[in-house]
Design a protein around this motif. Sequence first.
Motif, PDB file in Angstrom:
ATOM      1  N   SER A   1       0.802  -1.224   0.000  1.00  0.00           N
ATOM      2  CA  SER A   1       0.000   0.000   0.000  1.00  0.00           C
ATOM      3  C   SER A   1       0.834   1.273   0.000  1.00  0.00           C
ATOM      4  N   SER A   2       2.012   1.213   0.555  1.00  0.00           N
ATOM      5  CA  SER A   2       2.877   2.401   0.588  1.00  0.00           C
ATOM      6  C   SER A   2       3.445   2.748  -0.779  1.00  0.00           C
ATOM      7  N   SER A   3       3.208   1.875  -1.772  1.00  0.00           N
ATOM      8  CA  SER A   3       3.700   2.125  -3.132  1.00  0.00           C
ATOM      9  C   SER A   3       2.581   2.427  -4.121  1.00  0.00           C
ATOM     10  N   PHE A   4       1.353   2.583  -3.642  1.00  0.00           N
ATOM     11  CA  PHE A   4       0.226   2.838  -4.543  1.00  0.00           C
ATOM     12  C   PHE A   4       0.385   4.150  -5.306  1.00  0.00           C
ATOM     13  N   TYR A   5       0.639   5.219  -4.556  1.00  0.00           N
ATOM     14  CA  TYR A   5       0.668   6.557  -5.148  1.00  0.00           C
ATOM     15  C   TYR A   5       1.848   7.361  -4.598  1.00  0.00           C
ATOM     16  N   SER A   6       2.400   8.210  -5.443  1.00  0.00           N
ATOM     17  CA  SER A   6       3.489   9.085  -5.015  1.00  0.00           C
ATOM     18  C   SER A   6       2.931  10.293  -4.269  1.00  0.00           C
ATOM     19  N   PRO A   7       3.554  10.693  -3.162  1.00  0.00           N
ATOM     20  CA  PRO A   7       3.103  11.886  -2.437  1.00  0.00           C
ATOM     21  C   PRO A   7       3.207  13.163  -3.262  1.00  0.00           C
ATOM     22  N   ASN A   8       3.962  13.078  -4.375  1.00  0.00           N
ATOM     23  CA  ASN A   8       4.098  14.249  -5.237  1.00  0.00           C
ATOM     24  C   ASN A   8       3.755  13.903  -6.679  1.00  0.00           C
ATOM     25  N   GLY A   9       2.908  12.888  -6.847  1.00  0.00           N
ATOM     26  CA  GLY A   9       2.535  12.437  -8.188  1.00  0.00           C
ATOM     27  C   GLY A   9       1.311  13.156  -8.728  1.00  0.00           C
ATOM     28  N   ALA A  10       0.794  12.627  -9.830  1.00  0.00           N
ATOM     29  CA  ALA A  10      -0.334  13.265 -10.515  1.00  0.00           C
ATOM     30  C   ALA A  10      -1.580  13.337  -9.644  1.00  0.00           C
ATOM     31  N   LEU A  11      -1.887  12.259  -8.912  1.00  0.00           N
ATOM     32  CA  LEU A  11      -3.071  12.256  -8.059  1.00  0.00           C
ATOM     33  C   LEU A  11      -2.917  13.249  -6.920  1.00  0.00           C
ATOM     34  N   ALA A  12      -1.751  13.242  -6.286  1.00  0.00           N
ATOM     35  CA  ALA A  12      -1.501  14.133  -5.152  1.00  0.00           C
ATOM     36  C   ALA A  12      -1.576  15.600  -5.552  1.00  0.00           C
ATOM     37  N   ASN A  13      -1.172  15.915  -6.776  1.00  0.00           N
ATOM     38  CA  ASN A  13      -1.110  17.303  -7.222  1.00  0.00           C
ATOM     39  C   ASN A  13      -2.283  17.717  -8.104  1.00  0.00           C
ATOM     40  N   TYR A  14      -3.293  16.868  -8.198  1.00  0.00           N
ATOM     41  CA  TYR A  14      -4.417  17.226  -9.062  1.00  0.00           C
ATOM     42  C   TYR A  14      -5.166  18.438  -8.505  1.00  0.00           C
ATOM     43  N   ASN A  15      -5.506  19.357  -9.404  1.00  0.00           N
ATOM     44  CA  ASN A  15      -6.224  20.577  -9.024  1.00  0.00           C
ATOM     45  C   ASN A  15      -7.298  20.859 -10.062  1.00  0.00           C
ATOM     46  N   HIS A  16      -8.555  20.606  -9.730  1.00  0.00           N
ATOM     47  CA  HIS A  16      -9.629  20.775 -10.705  1.00  0.00           C
ATOM     48  C   HIS A  16      -9.912  22.238 -11.017  1.00  0.00           C
ATOM     49  N   PHE A  17      -9.365  23.161 -10.200  1.00  0.00           N
ATOM     50  CA  PHE A  17      -9.541  24.584 -10.487  1.00  0.00           C
ATOM     51  C   PHE A  17      -8.634  25.038 -11.634  1.00  0.00           C
ATOM     52  N   THR A  18      -7.487  24.396 -11.788  1.00  0.00           N
ATOM     53  CA  THR A  18      -6.499  24.881 -12.745  1.00  0.00           C
ATOM     54  C   THR A  18      -6.144  23.892 -13.857  1.00  0.00           C
ATOM     55  N   GLN A  19      -6.455  22.611 -13.675  1.00  0.00           N
ATOM     56  CA  GLN A  19      -6.038  21.612 -14.652  1.00  0.00           C
ATOM     57  C   GLN A  19      -7.192  21.182 -15.552  1.00  0.00           C
ATOM     58  N   ASP A  20      -6.832  20.672 -16.716  1.00  0.00           N
ATOM     59  CA  ASP A  20      -7.812  20.152 -17.668  1.00  0.00           C
ATOM     60  C   ASP A  20      -8.363  18.850 -17.110  1.00  0.00           C
ATOM     61  N   ILE A  21      -9.637  18.864 -16.756  1.00  0.00           N
ATOM     62  CA  ILE A  21     -10.246  17.706 -16.102  1.00  0.00           C
ATOM     63  C   ILE A  21     -10.236  16.467 -16.991  1.00  0.00           C
ATOM     64  N   THR A  22     -10.272  16.665 -18.298  1.00  0.00           N
ATOM     65  CA  THR A  22     -10.301  15.516 -19.215  1.00  0.00           C
ATOM     66  C   THR A  22      -8.980  14.765 -19.226  1.00  0.00           C
ATOM     67  N   LYS A  23      -7.936  15.356 -18.668  1.00  0.00           N
ATOM     68  CA  LYS A  23      -6.624  14.713 -18.628  1.00  0.00           C
ATOM     69  C   LYS A  23      -6.292  14.158 -17.246  1.00  0.00           C
ATOM     70  N   PHE A  24      -7.291  14.039 -16.402  1.00  0.00           N
ATOM     71  CA  PHE A  24      -7.072  13.517 -15.054  1.00  0.00           C
ATOM     72  C   PHE A  24      -6.472  12.110 -15.091  1.00  0.00           C
ATOM     73  N   LYS A  25      -5.460  11.878 -14.261  1.00  0.00           N
ATOM     74  CA  LYS A  25      -4.832  10.564 -14.129  1.00  0.00           C
ATOM     75  C   LYS A  25      -4.926  10.104 -12.683  1.00  0.00           C
ATOM     76  N   MET A  26      -5.559   8.974 -12.497  1.00  0.00           N
ATOM     77  CA  MET A  26      -5.704   8.422 -11.160  1.00  0.00           C
ATOM     78  C   MET A  26      -4.433   7.716 -10.703  1.00  0.00           C
TER      79      MET A  26
END
Length: 375
Positions: A253-278
């Motif tokens: 579980s500690s390897s699921f997501y990076s603390p500074n990866g795409a999910l952690a840094n996702y911002n729906h106010f500023t990013q293109d929602i259609t390019k969201f990466k889980m």
Amino acid sequence: MRSTSFVAALLLSAVQVYAHGRVDHVEVDGKSYPGWNPYSGSNPNAVTYRPYKNEGADAFNLPNEWTDATKMSCETGDVAPKAVPVNAGGSVTIFSQGATGELKNQPGVGGTPYNPWVHAIGTVSNYITSCGSSCQSFNAAGAGWTRLSADALDMSKSISSGLRQTMKNKPEEYYPKSGNGLWGMAKFVANGSKQTVQIPNLKPGEYLLRQELVALHNPKSNTANSGPQMYVGCVRLKVTGSGDVSLPSGTKSSSFYSPNGALANYNHFTQDITKFKMGGPAVWDGASSGGSSDSGSNDSGSGSSNSGSSNSGSSNSGSSNSGSGSGSNDDNNDTATKPGKCQKRSVKKRRAARAAARGFSKKRLHMKRLIAESF
């Protein structure tokens, strides 16, 4: 002197950051099994793990905690006292509730006798691991987890008008503000804050089913407790029947997501929602449950999601998730080649997004100052 209503509105906005919830109960074949309630003490019949964060504490993990396997596995202090019996190939329905009642009896939330889940922008995933014959002394933090389903963002569907207005009134406005874009969490709330998980035709034994809700309403900023909020609940299962399927070795579980990866840094106010990466491990191709998934990309950049297993490269290529990855590290947003016109435009967009994010952070800081000045 600022009006009381103005200050109250600012405080309400700040409080929403701390809203949380838990697994209320589980149903199998029409029978209900209780979850652990941190507000009412111990329950000898609970089938969910006791959260390590009790009443008065935030019941979620922020990105800086995503590399802590103890918190990420089952957020546990104690093992679930009881196991839910389920036949191999059967299904388990997990019901969750919010700790606050802003959405209760509001349009679009489905029918629940308790407080509905309180967030609508986010993802819902389900993982499973084997305990062998019993989970009583099983170390969940050291387990390898297999992803059964991942419900992220479906750009072919839209949130209901009722739930959209409910979230706006909360206030926690839904994004996208109009048109298609149905988050897995919005779908979850509209379904009565519950989700049914199909269990593979597994060999008899005890297993842990880990449900993961990632709320994305409060992007990272320079304020405390900002960033995606990950809510984890584990259900203890006793699989019976004549199943013959073994799980792959899975991912810690500690390897699921990076603390500074795409999910952690996702911002729906500023990013293109259609390019969201889980991101995260791929949905196992041996799982019969539905739900969209990324195509094997691991947000942490550590490679295969099911290391050491025969399914290490498996993916759901037919996923409806608009954030499908390609198996590469999505933390690297820059190109190594000379940019063309399209790439230059992309760079400009990213720079504009970063500038907007800085502006948004300043606004949040300004709000904090306004609140402080009002008392």
